[in-house]
Design an enzyme around this catalytic site. Sequence first.
Site: not given
Ligand code: RFL
Ligand code: PHB
Length: 399
Positions: A72, A201, A294, A298, A386
């Site tokens: 993108h 957005y 989100p 980032k 971004y």
């Molecule tokens: P993760 O992906 O949460 O992975 C952590 C892993 O640790 C495991 N865990 C354990 N394992 C062993 N022993 C324990 N005691 C443990 N406790 C936990 C968990 O099962 C998991 O597999 O963290 P990591 O690797 O730091 O990655 C970060 C990203 O996942 C996160 O920053 C993003 O996904 C944030 N986020 C989003 N970011 C975006 O840019 N766009 C989004 O749409 C978006 N949606 C989200 C999200 C984060 C969410 N969380 C954390 C609730 C949606 C959700 C629901």
């Molecule tokens: C997504 O595709 O899940 C997404 C993309 C951009 C954002 C947040 C989530 O800022």
Amino acid sequence: MRTTVGIIGAGPAGLLLARLLHRAGIESVVLESRDRAYVERRQRAGILEQGTVDVLREAGAAARMDREGLPHHGIELRFDRRRHRVDFPALTGGRSVMAYAQTEVCKDLIALQLAEGGPLLFEAEALEVTGADTTSPRVRFRREGRESTLVCDYVVGCDGFWGVSRAAVPEGLSRTFERTYPFAWLGVLADVAPSHDELVYARHERGFALLSMRSPTVTRAYLQVPDGTDPRDWAAPRIWDELDRRLETDDPAWTLRHGPLTATSVTPMRSYVHEPMRHGRLFLAGDAAHIVPPTGAKGLNLAVGDVTTFARALVHHRDTGDPSRLDAYSATCLRRVWQAERFSYAMTTLLHRAPDATPFDDRIQLARLDRITTARSAETDLAEAYTGFPLTPTERKSR
Ligand code: RFL
Ligand code: PHB
């Protein structure tokens, strides 16, 4: 059980770290509390910064991303029925992002680790990290009903916001910074081709909307909803109607394609930073140390930055005996983390409508958007943030 680096958590942070260490010839063991199917299905982020794409390529983990990911070169800001495109390469000297889902990054890294890397133990729950301030920190964990101890040279807590590793930093040394927002995101997946080839957005009086994608046939979209919303209150017709309204524009060429929804979920919005990100030989990475709302896309990219910084510092230490980069881990990461916090906060307050927003607040939002879409300096600031900040911030050269 003994290893060089004990990694808690197999989200993007833990999985990429294991891969980077394996490529550098450093042993690790990954403990993940959930099963493989759960980790591979968890719907989250979708946008990879240029630097994240580069790291995945360096790690030999980008083959499918390069085939299936969608490069993108900009985003659209939509407000006041207007459409404005932010052209990333033109504003940043050639930088772009890649739409490739977190689920796919995790699937690719899991397959590589199981085929080539060290142990990746699913359904192994870390219970406690001890001895962080000694030369052999330990992780007590439970697997198949039995407790064991993993003895390590280093422990990296990649266990997300709800994990256990952060608790091993003594309370007296921890500082936390937090902000919760009075709204959440309702996220949907739909089996329909994306209505636009870049992310949209939208700032609207009814609240924020985001149009994203997962593939040429799958749309991802988000709606700002009140905190505590039950996704069951949002049937498909209500979701599409609300997206139609919030994405409205005077451009007659615009239409939103509707299609069957395959998933619906609600995500709270929070900013959170734990300082420091290191205590002795325990290092915190990704969501274990910080959360961003989100809106700036980032979260995943910060996690990648943290573990890349750690892996490079450890390799440098091994190769030269110099511990200074490991010692600087927390300060190096936090500088980038706070830039991402600043940007995510700015994007969130720019585009969402707070429940208590006044007409003054509305006008200020529109003035900020007007500035971004008319002043190249303001637009460049958005595009640079971004597409991503460098792992090691560079000072501005004096003129
Ligand atoms: P993760 O992906 O949460 O992975 C952590 C892993 O640790 C495991 N865990 C354990 N394992 C062993 N022993 C324990 N005691 C443990 N406790 C936990 C968990 O099962 C998991 O597999 O963290 P990591 O690797 O730091 O990655 C970060 C990203 O996942 C996160 O920053 C993003 O996904 C944030 N986020 C989003 N970011 C975006 O840019 N766009 C989004 O749409 C978006 N949606 C989200 C999200 C984060 C969410 N969380 C954390 C609730 C949606 C959700 C629901
Ligand atoms: C997504 O595709 O899940 C997404 C993309 C951009 C954002 C947040 C989530 O800022």
